[in-house]
Design an enzyme around this catalytic site. Structure first.
Site, PDB file in Angstrom:
ATOM      1  N   THR A  60      29.561 121.815  32.494  1.00 51.44           N
ATOM      2  CA  THR A  60      29.084 120.659  33.257  1.00 51.44           C
ATOM      3  C   THR A  60      29.245 119.447  32.357  1.00 51.44           C
ATOM      4  O   THR A  60      28.913 119.520  31.174  1.00 51.44           O
ATOM      5  CB  THR A  60      27.573 120.795  33.565  1.00 51.44           C
ATOM      6  OG1 THR A  60      27.372 121.982  34.313  1.00 51.44           O
ATOM      7  CG2 THR A  60      27.047 119.603  34.344  1.00 51.44           C
TER       8      THR A  60
ATOM      9  N   ARG B  79      27.363 127.737  47.348  1.00 44.57           N
ATOM     10  CA  ARG B  79      26.540 127.989  46.148  1.00 44.57           C
ATOM     11  C   ARG B  79      26.256 126.657  45.434  1.00 44.57           C
ATOM     12  O   ARG B  79      27.147 125.837  45.248  1.00 44.57           O
ATOM     13  CB  ARG B  79      27.289 128.959  45.212  1.00 44.57           C
ATOM     14  CG  ARG B  79      26.572 129.255  43.886  1.00 44.57           C
ATOM     15  CD  ARG B  79      27.056 128.361  42.765  1.00 44.57           C
ATOM     16  NE  ARG B  79      26.529 128.778  41.457  1.00 44.57           N
ATOM     17  CZ  ARG B  79      26.606 128.035  40.368  1.00 44.57           C
ATOM     18  NH1 ARG B  79      27.185 126.850  40.399  1.00 44.57           N
ATOM     19  NH2 ARG B  79      26.127 128.473  39.231  1.00 44.57           N
TER      20      ARG B  79
ATOM     21  N   THR C 139      23.751 122.380  30.486  1.00 41.12           N
ATOM     22  CA  THR C 139      25.015 122.989  30.874  1.00 41.12           C
ATOM     23  C   THR C 139      24.911 124.487  30.660  1.00 41.12           C
ATOM     24  O   THR C 139      24.079 124.949  29.881  1.00 41.12           O
ATOM     25  CB  THR C 139      26.182 122.387  30.051  1.00 41.12           C
ATOM     26  OG1 THR C 139      27.407 122.995  30.463  1.00 41.12           O
ATOM     27  CG2 THR C 139      26.000 122.597  28.559  1.00 41.12           C
ATOM     28  N   GLY C 140      25.742 125.239  31.359  1.00 41.10           N
ATOM     29  CA  GLY C 140      25.711 126.698  31.198  1.00 41.10           C
ATOM     30  C   GLY C 140      25.659 127.401  32.544  1.00 41.10           C
ATOM     31  O   GLY C 140      26.155 126.878  33.547  1.00 41.10           O
TER      32      GLY C 140
ATOM     33  N   GLY D  42      24.387 128.150  35.671  1.00 36.10           N
ATOM     34  CA  GLY D  42      23.447 127.466  36.549  1.00 36.10           C
ATOM     35  C   GLY D  42      22.578 128.375  37.382  1.00 36.10           C
ATOM     36  O   GLY D  42      21.456 128.002  37.748  1.00 36.10           O
TER      37      GLY D  42
ATOM     38  N   GLY E 297      24.518 125.099  41.849  1.00 40.20           N
ATOM     39  CA  GLY E 297      24.036 125.478  40.515  1.00 40.20           C
ATOM     40  C   GLY E 297      22.848 124.642  40.089  1.00 40.20           C
ATOM     41  O   GLY E 297      22.213 123.943  40.893  1.00 40.20           O
ATOM     42  N   ASP E 298      22.569 124.685  38.802  1.00 42.36           N
ATOM     43  CA  ASP E 298      21.423 123.943  38.250  1.00 42.36           C
ATOM     44  C   ASP E 298      21.655 122.429  38.231  1.00 42.36           C
ATOM     45  O   ASP E 298      20.702 121.645  38.305  1.00 42.36           O
ATOM     46  CB  ASP E 298      21.177 124.383  36.799  1.00 42.36           C
ATOM     47  CG  ASP E 298      22.375 124.055  35.907  1.00 42.36           C
ATOM     48  OD1 ASP E 298      23.492 124.499  36.235  1.00 42.36           O
ATOM     49  OD2 ASP E 298      22.204 123.337  34.902  1.00 42.36           O
TER      50      ASP E 298
HETATM   51  N1  GLY Z   1      25.929 124.590  35.151  1.00 42.82           N
HETATM   52  C1  GLY Z   1      26.838 124.438  36.206  1.00 42.82           C
HETATM   53  C2  GLY Z   1      26.765 125.476  37.228  1.00 42.82           C
HETATM   54  O1  GLY Z   1      26.458 126.621  36.938  1.00 42.82           O
HETATM   55  O2  GLY Z   1      27.055 125.173  38.376  1.00 42.82           O
END
Ligand code: GLY
Length: 289
Positions: A150, A178, A201-202, A204, A180-181
């Site tokens: 991210t 979907r 980041t990572g 999510g 994410g975070d």
């Molecule tokens: N951190 C971004 C995602 O998993 O969508």
């Protein structure tokens, strides 16, 4: 004191851009949006899982998530599962500034973007040669890509406005819809003008279970440095998950003095700049095992 921070080495040009704009006295949100757009809209940096040229979902459509939060209370905007737009963060900003809502998703987000004057492109124009080939391999060999990057940016301007922003095309070949975070407040980003800002980041799907950016801000509010706050939060999550269930997580945070910290469960370079420093620096986050 102006300062900027960004996740990963590919944030380097964004930091250089923010540095130039911040030194000219530009507002944090304007700097962040411009710097983000350069990377989101470049199909080459799409291979870092951001915007144009990012990885599509399992139906071959690039669906992006992005969010912006200013340090002023109540200033947040986000989009998720947004297709056909090369600058998702700019749409998130419009949600914050031009709509009565805070978060729009899917076709509703696209319709809003159109109303705001954004051009909605065919998915084919959003795909790069790289993302098309990766998707072909996924279809033919079931080969997936283990990437959860991210672009997260934080900008602090000379007027003490602080803004955090994030943008991603999300997990490669994800289920359509979907999210994410990244666009979730407290998970992928948080900002509070009395304290500072954070971005994550990572992975999510896991990160969103912990609201790590809000946790970092709370710890900074209690007096921890950005570095100690990030390390505490990553340590706490990894301890609760147990070693065998570790997942990818990196966090950057900045306080209102422009001090930056970061921590991660993986190898995680990040970029920083603060007023008085000649150049943007690339640093490595402490890895918490
Ligand atoms: N951190 C971004 C995602 O998993 O969508």
């Amino acid at each position: 004191m102006a300062a900027a921070a960004g996740t990963w080495t590919f944030s380097f040009p964004a930091l250089q851009r923010m540095k130039g704009l911040l030194l000219q006295g530009a507002l944090a949100t304007d700097c962040l949006e411009e710097a983000m757009a350069d990377i989101e809209n470049d199909e080459v940096t799409g291979s870092f899982v951001v915007g144009r040229g990012g990885y599509p979902n399992k139906d071959g459509i690039i669906q992006c998530d992005a969010a912006i939060m200013e340090g002023q209370p109540g200033r947040f905007g986000a989009v998720a599962a947004l297709h056909g737009i090369g600058t998702p963060l700019a749409v998130a900003r419009k949600v914050m500034e031009e709509s009565p809502h805070s978060f729009l998703v899917g076709d509703g987000a696209v319709a809003f973007a159109k109303d705001q004057g954004f051009t909605v492109e065919d998915n084919g124009r959003m795909m790069s040669t790289h993302s098309t080939e990766a998707y072909q391999e996924y279809l033919e060999k079931g080969k997936t890509v283990k990437k959860h990057d991210t672009l997260g940016l934080i900008a602090l301007d000379v007027c003490r406005n602080i803004t955090a922003g994030v943008s991603t095309s999300g997990a490669p070949f994800k289920y359509p819809g979907r999210v994410g975070d990244s666009p979730l407040p407290g998970c992928g980003l948080y900002a509070d003008k009395e304290v500072g800002a954070a971005a994550a980041t990572g992975d999510g799907d896991m990160i969103m279970c912990f609201s790590p950016c809000f946790h970092v801000i709370l710890l900074m509010k209690q007096g921890l440095s950005p570095m100690d706050a990030c390390q505490n939060v990553v340590q706490d999550i990894l301890r609760r998950m147990g070693k065998e269930n570790t997942f990818e997580l990196g966090i950057i945070a900045m306080n209102m003095k422009g001090e930056v910290g970061a921590a991660s469960s993986m190898s995680f370079p990040y970029c920083v700049w603060s007023q008085g420093k000649e150049s943007v620096e690339q640093l490595d986050a402490t890895i918490t095992a």
